[in-house]
Design an enzyme around this catalytic site. Structure first.
Site, PDB file in Angstrom:
ATOM      1  N   HIS A   1       0.828  -1.199   0.000  1.00 49.72           N
ATOM      2  CA  HIS A   1       0.000   0.000   0.000  1.00 49.72           C
ATOM      3  C   HIS A   1       0.865   1.252   0.000  1.00 49.72           C
ATOM      4  CE1 HIS A   1      -3.248   2.749   1.135  1.00 49.72           C
ATOM      5  NE2 HIS A   1      -3.970   1.880   0.452  1.00 49.72           N
ATOM      6  N   PRO A   2       0.557   2.198  -0.886  1.00 43.30           N
ATOM      7  CA  PRO A   2       1.509   3.292  -1.099  1.00 43.30           C
ATOM      8  C   PRO A   2       1.317   4.501  -0.194  1.00 43.30           C
ATOM      9  CG  PRO A   2      -0.157   3.314  -2.806  1.00 43.30           C
ATOM     10  CD  PRO A   2      -0.528   2.211  -1.851  1.00 43.30           C
ATOM     11  N   CYS A   3       0.594   4.377   0.912  1.00 38.67           N
ATOM     12  CA  CYS A   3       0.309   5.581   1.697  1.00 38.67           C
ATOM     13  C   CYS A   3       1.569   6.250   2.242  1.00 38.67           C
ATOM     14  CB  CYS A   3      -0.678   5.262   2.825  1.00 38.67           C
ATOM     15  SG  CYS A   3      -0.239   3.837   3.806  1.00 38.67           S
ATOM     16  N   LYS A   4       2.616   5.459   2.494  1.00 42.25           N
ATOM     17  CA  LYS A   4       3.835   6.076   3.043  1.00 42.25           C
ATOM     18  C   LYS A   4       4.940   6.261   1.995  1.00 42.25           C
ATOM     19  CE  LYS A   4       2.752   5.923   7.577  1.00 42.25           C
ATOM     20  NZ  LYS A   4       1.367   5.479   7.427  1.00 42.25           N
TER      21      LYS A   4
END
Lengths: 295, 315
Positions: free
Chosen positions: B227-230
C-alpha cells in the site's frame, strides 16, 4: 575429448497463472461443456532471465494463452489442452500412449517442416466446486530407438559477430541449416543435403546441455540424412557467452529391430516424480475465502 | 475487502496532477512515471512495459504502451522470517506477536513455517485431507521405462524456491508507483496470499500489504500489493539521501580531480553506485529517471527474500 552420451535438459519449467485457471473454468462452463477435444494453446518460453537456479526457460500460461493473438518477443511455443470432465477420466487416461502418439504426430509434422516438431500438451481437470485444478504438461521429445547420440567435441561460440549472424536467422524458428562456410541456407528440408552444420534454438540454461527439444530436431535430421555420421550443431541461447556448439556423432546400431520412437516428456514435480500437479485456488479465487483474508 | 474497494474508488476519483514535485514531496506525475520507467527498462532489461493487448485495462492519462511495468519470475530463495527472525522461524512458534496482533487468523492464519513450500495441501485444510490428495496424486504416477529418459538430466526445481511476477503501476491517489506481487511455487503453481505474505518483511506485513486483484488487467489475478500511503515520504527521504551522497562524492571528486573513473567501480557496492555514471554531468543532483531505481531499493527492504537485484549478475 572422449565420446560421451549426449544429455538433455527438460526444455522448460511451466508456470500457470491464476488467470489461466479462471479462463479455463469459464471456457469449460460456456464453451467446452462436456466436449473433450484437444484445444489450442499459445504460449512462449521466456529465456531472458538469468536466474542461476533454473535449468531452463519459463513457459508461462495465463488467460491470454487461449488466444492466438500473442505479441511476445520470446520464443513462441504452441500447445494443446485436453480437459477432462472427471478426475477418474484424467487418472485412467493412458498417458504413455498419449505421449507416444503425440511424439509420432510431431515426428510426422517435422518431416514436412522441422520447425513443427515442437509443441507441448496439457491435460487438465477443473473441479469447479472445490476450486481445485489438476493439470499435467508434457513436451514430447523423441529419438529413434536404434540410434545413440554421442558428443565428441564441445566449445563455446567465441565469435560474437558469428553468434549475432546465427541468432538473427533463428527468429521464430527452431532450426537453421548452414553450409560448410557457415552461410545460412534456410530452415527447410530442401536444403538439408547441402548442409554441413545446423543451428538449434536452445531453451536450456545448463552449461552445454541442450534442451530435450533438440533431440527431436537432431532425430529428424538423422532421419533425413541416413548416411550422416557426425554433425556440428550450434546451440543458440539468448546470450552469446552461453551459446555453444557440439560435434554430435549419430551412432546407428545395426541389427536392432525396426526403428520405433523412444519418447519422454512428462513434467516432473518438485520431488522429481512423474505425477500431475494440483493447484488449490480456494484462497485465490473463492469469493468467501477472499473476503475473509482481505484487509 | 472494504478498504481495497474504497481505495480503488479513490484511485478512480482522484484527479491527475501533472506538476513535477518529486524533489520536495517524493511524489511523481504520470509523465515522470513513464520517464522513470523508461530508464528502469533501459538499465534493467528484465523490466518491461506492458504489451498492448486486450488483457490490459487502460487508463487514459498514461500512454497505452506505458500502463504498467512488469518483470516475471524473479527468484525468491528464502522467506522473510529467515532474514529477521530466525529463532522463531526455526522452533516453529506459529503465533508470533505480530501475527496474532493482526487479528485475522480465522482461517488458520499466516503460516510461519519456513520449511519446503512444496505441493502441500491448502494451509487451512486438515492434515487428513492433504494426505488423501497426495495419495490420490500418487495413484496417477507413471511407471517409467528407465531407458526412455536416461539421457535427461533431471533436476527438479528446489522446493523452497519461489518466483514472483512483480508489477509496478502508477497510483493516482498517492501520486507514487505502487508495487504488486504475484507469486509462484518452484513447480509453477500459484501461491496463496498467505504464502505470499511469508515473503513480506514482518514490519510491513500487517501494515501495508494488501490482498487485491491486479487492477490493470482484465482478468482477475490475486496479488499482494504494497500500500503506497507512506511511499512519498519514504521516497522523499531516500532521494534526499541519494542527493547528499552525490554532493559529498562530487566534493570529494573535485578535491581529488583524478581517479574518478575507477572509484565508482572498485568501491564496495552501495545502493548509491548504480546510477553514478549518468549523474556526473548534473548540477542539481537528482533526476526523476532514477526514481524507480530508488523505489526498488525501498521495495527490496519490504520483500527481503525476493532477489530484485539478481539481474546484476549479468552486469
Amino acid at each position: 575429448m572422449s565420446e560421451t552420451q549426449l544429455k538433455f535438459c527438460y526444455p522448460f519449467i511451466s508456470f500457470i497463472d491464476i488467470s489461466f485457471f479462471q479462463e479455463l473454468a469459464r471456457l469449460k462452463l460456456e464453451v467446452f461443456k462436456l466436449d473433450t477435444e484437444l484445444r489450442s494453446l499459445y504460449s512462449t518460453i521466456n529465456c531472458n532471465h538469468r536466474d542461476q537456479s533454473s535449468q531452463s526457460g519459463h513457459l508461462f500460461l495465463d488467460s491470454q494463452s487461449f488466444d492466438a493473438e500473442g505479441s511476445s518477443k520470446d520464443v513462441p511455443l504452441s500447445g494443446s489442452l485436453l480437459n477432462f470432465n472427471t478426475l477418474e477420466d484424467f487418472r485412467d487416461f493412458d498417458k504413455t500412449k498419449f505421449l507416444n502418439e503425440k511424439a509420432r504426430t510431431l515426428f510426422e509434422q517435422g518431416l514436412k517442416d522441422p520447425n513443427h516438431c515442437i509443441q507441448f500438451f496439457m491435460l487438465s481437470f477443473a473441479d469447479l466446486k472445490k476450486y481445485k485444478f489438476y493439470h499435467w504438461i508434457c513436451a514430447p521429445s523423441f529419438q529413434m530407438s536404434d540410434t545413440s547420440l554421442l558428443v565428441n567435441r564441445n566449445e563455446f561460440i567465441r565469435d560474437v559477430n558469428k553468434f549475432d549472424m546465427l541468432a538473427g536467422h533463428l527468429q521464430n524458428k527452431w532450426i537453421g541449416f548452414l553450409d560448410k562456410n557457415e552461410n545460412y541456407l534456410g530452415d527447410q528440408w530442401s536444403v538439408v543435403n547441402d548442409a554441413s552444420a545446423i543451428m538449434i534454438r536452445d531453451t536450456s540454461f545448463a552449461p552445454q546441455t541442450p534442451s530435450a527439444f533438440a533431440k527431436n530436431l537432431i532425430t529428424l535430421v538423422a532421419h533425413q540424412r541416413p548416411k550422416l555420421e557426425t554433425i556440428r550443431v550450434y546451440f543458440i541461447r539468448n546470450e552469446s557467452d552461453t551459446s555453444y556448439w557440439l560435434r554430435i556423432q549419430i551412432k546407428r546400431h545395426e541389427g536392432k529391430d525396426a526403428a520405433y520412437l523412444k519418447t519422454s516428456g512428462w513434467e516432473r514435480n518438485v520431488q522429481n516424480k512423474l505425477i500431475p500437479k494440483l493447484t488449490d485456488l480456494n484462497s485465490l479465487v473463492n469469493p468467501t475465502k477472499l473476503a475473509e483474508q482481505s484487509v | 475487502m472494504l478498504r481495497s474497494t474504497l481505495s480503488s474508488w479513490r484511485e478512480f476519483l482522484t484527479p491527475v496532477s501533472h506538476k513535477s514535485t518529486f524533489q520536495s514531496t517524493g511524489q511523481i506525475t504520470p509523465e515522470e512515471f513513464v520517464q522513470a520507467g523508461e530508464y528502469l527498462c533501459h538499465m534493467f532489461p528484465t523490466w518491461k512495459w506492458n504489451e498492448v493487448t486486450r488483457a490490459v485495462t487502460y487508463r487514459d492519462f498514461l500512454p497505452r504502451e506505458h500502463q504498467f511495468l512488469v518483470t516475471r519470475k524473479v527468484p525468491c530463495g528464502r522467506r522473510a522470517e529467515q532474514f529477521t527472525n530466525v529463532r522463531d522461524a526455526e522452533d516453529g512458534a506459529d503465533e508470533d506477536g505480530w501475527v496474532i496482533e493482526k487479528g485475522e487468523t480465522s482461517s488458520g492464519g499466516f503460516e510461519t513455517t519456513v520449511g519446503p513450500a512444496g505441493p502441500k495441501g491448502p494451509p487451512n485444510g486438515n492434515k487428513a485431507g492433504a494426505q488423501d490428495i497426495d495419495e490420490l496424486l500418487e495413484s496417477f504416477e507413471i511407471e517409467e521405462a528407465e531407458e526412455d529418459s536416461d539421457d535427461i538430466v533431471a533436476a527438479a526445481p528446489r522446493a523452497d524456491r519461489r518466483y514472483y511476477d512483480l508489477y509496478i503501476a502508477y497510483s493516482t491517489s498517492y501520486r507514487v508507483p505502487k508495487m504488486y506481487l504475484v507469486g509462484f511455487q518452484g513447480d509453477g503453481a500459484p501461491l496463496t496470499p498467505e504464502q505470499m505474505f511469508e515473503d513480506i518483511s514482518p514490519d510491513y506485513r500487517t501494515k501495508t500489504a494488501t490482498i487485491e486483484k491486479l487492477p490493470f488487467l482484465t482478468s482477475s489475478v490475486t496479488s499482494v500489493s504494497i500500500h503506497p500511503c507512506k511511499h512519498a515520504n519514504v521516497m522523499r527521504v531516500l532521494m534526499g539521501k541519494v542527493l547528499q551522497v552525490k554532493q559529498r562524492e562530487r566534493a570529494a571528486r573535485a578535491a581529488e580531480a583524478q581517479g574518478v573513473e575507477t572509484s565508482g567501480l572498485e568501491k564496495t557496492p552501495g545502493p548509491e553506485d548504480d546510477w553514478e555514471d549518468v549523474q556526473e554531468d548534473l548540477d542539481i543532483g537528482l533526476r526523476v529517471d532514477q526514481y524507480l531505481i530508488v523505489f526498488l531499493k525501498f521495495m527490496a527492504s519490504v520483500t527481503p527474500g525476493i532477489e530484485h537485484d539478481y539481474t546484476m549478475e549479468g552486469w
